[in-house]
Scaffold this motif. Sequence first.
Motif: not given
Length: 263
Positions: A11-14, A35-39, A68-71
């Motif tokens: 889900e994060c990648d999506a 970037g590609t990392e959530p943070r 959502i990424l923060h979660a």
Amino acid sequence: MGTPPRITRDECDAVIARIHRRHSDIDDPRRSELGTEPRDVVSWVLQHGHEGGIPPDVAARDCNDALILHAWCWWDERRRERALLRRGLALAVTATELGSALGIRSRQGVRDRLDRLDALLVHDRPDEQLARASRRAQYDRGAQQRWLHDHHVQARAVLTALVAQTHRFLRGLGSAEAPAGTEPGDSDTATAAGPGDEIADWLAEIIADLAVDEITAATMALAGLLSGALRAHPAARNLDPRHRLHATLLELEALRSALARGR
């Protein structure tokens, strides 16, 4: 304050792909900085997501996706913290030293913190009592298995007698066709009609464990269920008090009590 919902890595990648696609659609020249990392993506949205050139509807959707990424990051931070605490303890760092980095001043505080993290990551609830109850249950299961290992001969004798007397009982009902010499491990297990069905099912599982010589706490639990069904059966209540089935059930009760006490 509530716990954020769990976000899977897929889900994060999506979400990250969705943000990139959104900025590609508007031909944002800074999209390579996302970037590609959530943070990294969350940081970019906070720092640049409101700048000129980004349509308001894109900025709004970016903000929602960044939450959502923060979660996901929130859960990842808890996983990292638990991993670091466990590694530190495994490396013989004192709980007091580990706790000081987190503002925890006591050894028990670190233990409580780790238990809360375990409960959160396993049960989705930061309640240390859940982790402790789970740990106690695991310890009890381990203690029971050690007891059964030490008393294997006794346990096997009682369970073998239980199997033999249950076969005898079912034959007496006229609802089973188990030959008199049936031993644990034989392929043909008594199959009874009506109330005897569950008796035959539990009997079959106990026989299977005896056949491979694996007596576990689960085996003893099945024996308890079988014992209860036998005692409750009208035909068993009508048996002569001196019938061997009654004596076998008493032996099983004594064995299960000793297992529960651990001696």
